[in-house]
Write a protein that holds these residues in place. Structure first.
Motif, PDB file in Angstrom:
ATOM      1  N   LEU A 168       6.030   0.135  -0.658  1.00 42.15           N
ATOM      2  CA  LEU A 168       6.576   0.789  -1.844  1.00 42.15           C
ATOM      3  C   LEU A 168       5.899   2.123  -2.153  1.00 42.15           C
ATOM      4  O   LEU A 168       6.574   3.115  -2.457  1.00 42.15           O
ATOM      5  CB  LEU A 168       6.481  -0.137  -3.055  1.00 42.15           C
ATOM      6  CG  LEU A 168       7.058   0.454  -4.360  1.00 42.15           C
ATOM      7  CD1 LEU A 168       8.509   0.879  -4.178  1.00 42.15           C
ATOM      8  CD2 LEU A 168       6.922  -0.535  -5.505  1.00 42.15           C
ATOM      9  N   GLY A 169       4.560   2.163  -2.108  1.00 43.29           N
ATOM     10  CA  GLY A 169       3.883   3.425  -2.387  1.00 43.29           C
ATOM     11  C   GLY A 169       4.313   4.516  -1.424  1.00 43.29           C
ATOM     12  O   GLY A 169       4.487   5.684  -1.814  1.00 43.29           O
ATOM     13  N   LYS A 170       4.523   4.145  -0.173  1.00 39.32           N
ATOM     14  CA  LYS A 170       4.939   5.133   0.828  1.00 39.32           C
ATOM     15  C   LYS A 170       6.399   5.528   0.641  1.00 39.32           C
ATOM     16  O   LYS A 170       6.778   6.679   0.914  1.00 39.32           O
ATOM     17  CB  LYS A 170       4.675   4.563   2.219  1.00 39.32           C
ATOM     18  CG  LYS A 170       3.172   4.434   2.509  1.00 39.32           C
ATOM     19  CD  LYS A 170       2.876   3.596   3.731  1.00 39.32           C
ATOM     20  CE  LYS A 170       2.998   2.119   3.441  1.00 39.32           C
ATOM     21  NZ  LYS A 170       2.590   1.278   4.577  1.00 39.32           N
ATOM     22  N   TRP A 171       7.226   4.603   0.165  1.00 45.56           N
ATOM     23  CA  TRP A 171       8.596   4.973  -0.203  1.00 45.56           C
ATOM     24  C   TRP A 171       8.576   6.055  -1.286  1.00 45.56           C
ATOM     25  O   TRP A 171       9.352   7.020  -1.246  1.00 45.56           O
ATOM     26  CB  TRP A 171       9.359   3.754  -0.728  1.00 45.56           C
ATOM     27  CG  TRP A 171      10.054   2.919   0.307  1.00 45.56           C
ATOM     28  CD1 TRP A 171       9.728   1.650   0.670  1.00 45.56           C
ATOM     29  CD2 TRP A 171      11.201   3.268   1.096  1.00 45.56           C
ATOM     30  NE1 TRP A 171      10.598   1.187   1.642  1.00 45.56           N
ATOM     31  CE2 TRP A 171      11.512   2.159   1.911  1.00 45.56           C
ATOM     32  CE3 TRP A 171      11.978   4.416   1.189  1.00 45.56           C
ATOM     33  CZ2 TRP A 171      12.575   2.167   2.808  1.00 45.56           C
ATOM     34  CZ3 TRP A 171      13.053   4.432   2.086  1.00 45.56           C
ATOM     35  CH2 TRP A 171      13.335   3.317   2.881  1.00 45.56           C
ATOM     36  N   LEU A 172       7.696   5.897  -2.265  1.00 47.31           N
ATOM     37  CA  LEU A 172       7.625   6.872  -3.356  1.00 47.31           C
ATOM     38  C   LEU A 172       7.109   8.220  -2.857  1.00 47.31           C
ATOM     39  O   LEU A 172       7.599   9.280  -3.286  1.00 47.31           O
ATOM     40  CB  LEU A 172       6.734   6.332  -4.471  1.00 47.31           C
ATOM     41  CG  LEU A 172       7.275   5.097  -5.198  1.00 47.31           C
ATOM     42  CD1 LEU A 172       6.236   4.531  -6.154  1.00 47.31           C
ATOM     43  CD2 LEU A 172       8.563   5.429  -5.945  1.00 47.31           C
ATOM     44  N   ILE A 173       6.129   8.200  -1.955  1.00 43.82           N
ATOM     45  CA  ILE A 173       5.678   9.450  -1.341  1.00 43.82           C
ATOM     46  C   ILE A 173       6.828  10.094  -0.571  1.00 43.82           C
ATOM     47  O   ILE A 173       7.065  11.308  -0.665  1.00 43.82           O
ATOM     48  CB  ILE A 173       4.480   9.185  -0.420  1.00 43.82           C
ATOM     49  CG1 ILE A 173       3.258   8.770  -1.251  1.00 43.82           C
ATOM     50  CG2 ILE A 173       4.154  10.417   0.426  1.00 43.82           C
ATOM     51  CD1 ILE A 173       2.099   8.246  -0.424  1.00 43.82           C
TER      52      ILE A 173
END
Length: 526
Positions: free
Chosen positions: A81-86
């Motif tokens: 998820l954090g990488k999706w947001l990045i």
């Protein structure tokens, strides 16, 4: 309903307070300016951006983390998820990577690629300040204290650096804080529900449903269910969010027991377990469902690492329909857990949990300089005056919480414990750890400081956050006057301390002697 019980059920007025929102806007504007100005000034990927910026682009382009240099799926050990947001920022503003020979324009506008991969962190960092202002205001029933909490977070170097880098920890902090905020809203909603029922003549001493408030979908604990979704999002950034799950469940149970005890329920614990456990289970189901949903790119494509058994014959994978992807995802998680469990390689910036609040070993995200004339560094360092206040504040908070039997002190202490204490256990195994593991606990440490500030300025016998004018001749006048001056001076000194260290929070080029003067603790920060 007796006035004493009504006070116990009191919550923040739900009507819009224009002054509080105007004050909130000022604090959030300060946070946004600090986080967005010069966001792309440091060129290239700093620290772990070399992993997460690439993973983010792989997710938005292929649905999975992808190694474009070798044209193979990437093996990663953190959820997506954090990488999706990045990746969302890279989709909007463009992405470039010379090693992988990738250069794509943005869908909204094309900017420096660094702005794209750092954009989401800056947005979420700013929003976390907004959340803390509103959570602080609701808990302390004071716009001043809520804004003080947000301002202290905005002026913290540790939070600022994480908000200006494409790492995962600022997203973890945000979702944990948002889940806690949802639970505070749930607490208020449930107390208002009981207050309405008692005003309508409910007799809580009656057995069964006759002694409980009316049910119906409108009275469902929607905020609690939202907290389940949000903590699922936190777990989908980093698994360490799991440490907050039992703490949050315990808070819900304790708050529900408290409201029943105040209402006069004969068996508050029994009724709480009967009424609330099913909702907690449902929140847990939503947490798991949310977590799995963030893996949708891996589940619905065939490109991910460990996705197909035929591509990894040595692993215990399956290509059976429906169940096969879930089996493979489980095996992937086992492999990732094995990596974390065996992570004990020495690193020059590693630190131990007992060093974190003392700023014993900060992490250098970026360094440039000639060693004699100039230097430019981004150092993951908390604003020293603020961070060195945390331990005294926790001690004072524990004492005040016990003395006043204050639910807010208990909630803050329990959440800080959930964010910090598990790492002491891992330290016994010699696991490699870094100071940014403390990130999710940071907003609650700030709340601890603000609670103590509120106690300094509260009238005698008054609640923390009680608004009362300073009146000469009042028995607590001198104490409150001194407390107000001390609280204001403290916030001002934190701001000045932040300003002094600001150059090494954002990588500003300064004379080498000025950089060296900021390396305190006998060189431990170098």
């Amino acid at each position: 309903m007796p006035a004493q019980i009504r006070r116990r059920f009191a919550t923040v007025d739900s009507q819009v307070d224009r002054f509080s929102w105007a004050a909130t806007a000022v604090v959030v504007a300060i946070a946004a300016i600090l986080r967005f100005v010069g966001l792309s000034s440091i060129k290239g990927k700093i620290f772990d951006e070399t992993y997460y910026a690439k993973d983010g682009y792989g997710l938005i382009s292929r649905g999975v983390e992808w190694n474009y240099k070798d044209n193979v799926p990437s093996y990663v050990v953190h959820p997506p998820l954090g990488k999706w947001l990045i990746g969302l920022g890279e989709w909007a503003f463009g992405y470039q990577d010379a090693d992988s020979k990738v250069s794509v324009p943005g869908h909204l506008m094309t900017t420096a690629p660094e702005f794209g991969w750092r954009f989401s962190a800056a947005v979420v960092g700013t929003l976390s300040v907004l959340l803390l202002v509103r959570i602080g205001r609701r808990m302390f029933r004071s716009t001043v204290l809520g804004c003080a909490a947000g301002l202290l977070l905005a002026l913290d170097g540790f939070h600022l650096v994480l908000s200006r880098a494409a790492l995962l920890d600022i997203f973890l902090l945000f979702f944990v804080l948002a889940a806690f905020g949802a639970l505070v809203l749930d607490r208020d909603a449930r107390r208002r529900r009981w207050a309405r029922a008692l005003d309508d003549g409910l007799d809580p001493s009656q057995p069964g449903r006759a002694g409980r408030p009316p049910t119906g979908w409108r009275t469902w604990p929607w905020w609690r269910l939202a907290a389940g979704v949000l903590i699922g999002c936190a777990c989908a950034v980093k698994w360490s969010a799991l440490y907050f799950v039992p703490a949050f469940a315990l808070l819900v149970l304790l708050w529900e027991v408290g409201v029943r005890r105040s209402a006069g329920v004969r068996r508050p614990w029994r009724d709480t377990l009967l009424d609330e456990l099913p909702w907690l289970v449902l929140a847990g189901v939503l947490m798991i469902g949310t977590y799995l949903a963030t893996w949708s790119g891996w589940l619905i494509t065939d490109d991910g690492y460990y996705r197909l058994a035929s591509a990894y014959p040595a692993a215990h994978l399956s290509d059976r329909p429906v169940i096969g992807p879930l089996i493979n995802l489980f095996e992937y998680h086992k492999a990732a857990y094995g990596f974390h469990a065996q992570l004990d390689d020495a690193h020059k910036y590693q630190s131990w949990p007992w060093q974190w609040l003392l700023l014993g070993r900060p992490v250098a995200f970026h360094w440039a300089g000639d060693g004699t004339r100039w230097a430019s560094e981004i150092l993951l360092l908390g604003t020293p005056l603020l961070w060195w206040s945390f331990l005294p504040a926790l001690v004072a908070l524990a004492w005040l919480g016990v003395a006043r039997r204050d639910w807010r002190a208990g909630a803050i202490l329990l959440t800080v414990a959930a964010g910090l204490l598990p790492w002491f256990w891992f330290a016994l195994d010699g696991r490699t750890m870094f100071s940014f593991y403390a990130a999710p606990a940071l907003p609650f440490l700030v709340l601890a400081v603000v609670y103590v500030l509120g106690a300094l300025i509260a009238p005698a016998g008054g609640d923390v956050g009680t608004v009362a004018p300073l009146v000469p001749g009042d028995p607590s006048y001198e104490r409150r006057l001194v407390g107000s001056i001390a609280a204001g001076a403290y916030v001002l000194l934190v701001a000045l301390c932040f300003a002094y260290f600001y150059p090494i929070f954002v990588g500003k080029s300064i004379p080498y002697s000025d950089w060296l003067s900021r390396m305190w603790l006998d060189g431990r920060w170098i």
